[in-house]
Design a protein around this motif. Structure first.
Motif, PDB file in Angstrom:
ATOM      1  N   ARG A  89       0.849  -1.193   0.000  1.00 52.41           N
ATOM      2  CA  ARG A  89       0.000   0.000   0.000  1.00 52.41           C
ATOM      3  C   ARG A  89       0.886   1.244   0.000  1.00 52.41           C
ATOM      4  N   ARG A 125       0.512   5.069   0.417  1.00 51.81           N
ATOM      5  CA  ARG A 125      -0.418   6.112   0.854  1.00 51.81           C
ATOM      6  C   ARG A 125      -1.861   5.628   0.757  1.00 51.81           C
ATOM      7  N   GLY A 126      -2.044   4.404   1.186  1.00 54.20           N
ATOM      8  CA  GLY A 126      -3.378   3.817   1.249  1.00 54.20           C
ATOM      9  C   GLY A 126      -3.845   3.122  -0.001  1.00 54.20           C
ATOM     10  N   ASP A 157      -5.647   9.086   4.004  1.00 53.61           N
ATOM     11  CA  ASP A 157      -5.401   7.676   4.306  1.00 53.61           C
ATOM     12  C   ASP A 157      -4.987   7.545   5.766  1.00 53.61           C
ATOM     13  N   SER A 210      -3.787   4.379   8.986  1.00 61.23           N
ATOM     14  CA  SER A 210      -3.452   2.989   9.283  1.00 61.23           C
ATOM     15  C   SER A 210      -3.123   2.838  10.761  1.00 61.23           C
ATOM     16  N   ASP A 229      -6.659   2.045   5.390  1.00 63.90           N
ATOM     17  CA  ASP A 229      -7.911   2.470   4.752  1.00 63.90           C
ATOM     18  C   ASP A 229      -7.750   3.885   4.218  1.00 63.90           C
ATOM     19  N   THR A 230      -8.716   4.323   3.414  1.00 63.87           N
ATOM     20  CA  THR A 230      -8.762   5.678   2.849  1.00 63.87           C
ATOM     21  C   THR A 230     -10.202   6.176   2.879  1.00 63.87           C
ATOM     22  N   VAL A 273      -8.477   0.837  -2.974  1.00 64.95           N
ATOM     23  CA  VAL A 273      -8.322   1.760  -1.850  1.00 64.95           C
ATOM     24  C   VAL A 273      -9.228   1.417  -0.670  1.00 64.95           C
TER      25      VAL A 273
END
Length: 259
Positions: free
Chosen positions: A46, A48-49, A211, A213, A231-232, A247
């Motif tokens: 991932r 940036r998400g 984003d 985490s 997640d985003t 995403v």
């Protein structure tokens, strides 16, 4: 006989004195350079998400050459899916930076160059300067940072009408992190919150998105293990590739080794 005894006495004295002389010899100066590396397998890369592997596993690795002055050079690589960079299946990050600590705060700055071999001549590579600062308050670690890429063809999203047909785009990424450990438990936890600004292929043509985490990590000798939820705030259907929502929230597991 007397001569023999004298000779033996001299040899004995020399054998006793030799270690002492060796102990008195100055130690060789430590090298100001250090080299280390990592290798890992991750269930989903991932960035940036956003999944760079179509929500499949990736193999990653790095090498870093550091100098005692604070300067360093690093190369990091990962396998990726072909939709990320016009058919390329690798991402290689070339990094040069400087790190120093002032009054307990560590400042790290430098340049990133994202290189995507095998992209068929497409403009997919770009530069991205970065700056971050980290500080520890008792058991809690904090970090804030930003990455800014000036207008470059490698970030173009001219294929998307939301970008206005521009062949070059710039982008800004800002983030903050909190980390810590529970006393008596051999785990560290890190929370991450990031914001991407500017329309480019990195944001799938949208102006900005968020984003976040939460990661739990465990280290045993040279091995490291982590599990993260990523997640985003993309809406459903805004970033779909090959029928997969790249995403949406998901769990990412990592196993790595440092050397």
């Amino acid at each position: 006989m007397r001569t023999t005894l004298i000779g033996l006495s001299i040899l004995a004295a020399m054998s006793v004195a030799a270690p002492a002389l060796a102990d008195d010899a100055p130690a060789a100066p430590a090298s100001p350079w250090t080299i280390n590396g990592t290798a890992s397998v991750v269930s989903d890369y991932r960035f940036r998400g956003v999944s760079q592997t179509d929500k499949r596993f990736a193999v990653q690795g790095s090498f870093t050459l550091s100098h005692a002055s604070g300067f360093y050079l690093s190369v990091w690589g990962s396998s990726i899916d072909d939709y990320v960079a016009a058919g390329g299946d690798q991402e290689i990050d070339l990094i040069g930076g400087y790190k120093t600590t002032l009054s307990g705060t560590t400042i790290d700055s430098g340049f990133l160059y994202y290189y995507y071999p095998g992209s068929g001549g497409a403009n997919t590579d770009f530069f991205e300067p970065y700056l971050n600062a980290s500080h520890t308050f008792g058991p809690v670690g904090t970090k804030v940072g930003l990455n800014y890429a000036w207008s470059q063809k490698g970030q173009s999203c001219s294929y998307d009408p939301r970008c206005g047909g521009k062949a070059k785009e710039d982008s800004l990424y800002t983030y903050g992190e909190l980390s810590g450990a529970i006393p008596g438990v051999p785990l560290t936890f890190t929370g991450h919150l990031g914001e991407s600004w500017g329309r480019s292929y990195l944001t799938n043509g949208l102006k900005n998105y968020t984003d976040w985490s939460l990661t739990a990590a465990y280290t045993w000798k040279a091995l490291s293990f982590s599990v993260a939820y990523v997640d985003t705030d993309f809406k459903k259907g805004e970033f779909v590739v090959n029928g997969r929502n790249e995403v949406s929230g998901g769990v990412v597991a990592t196993v790595g080794v440092a050397f």
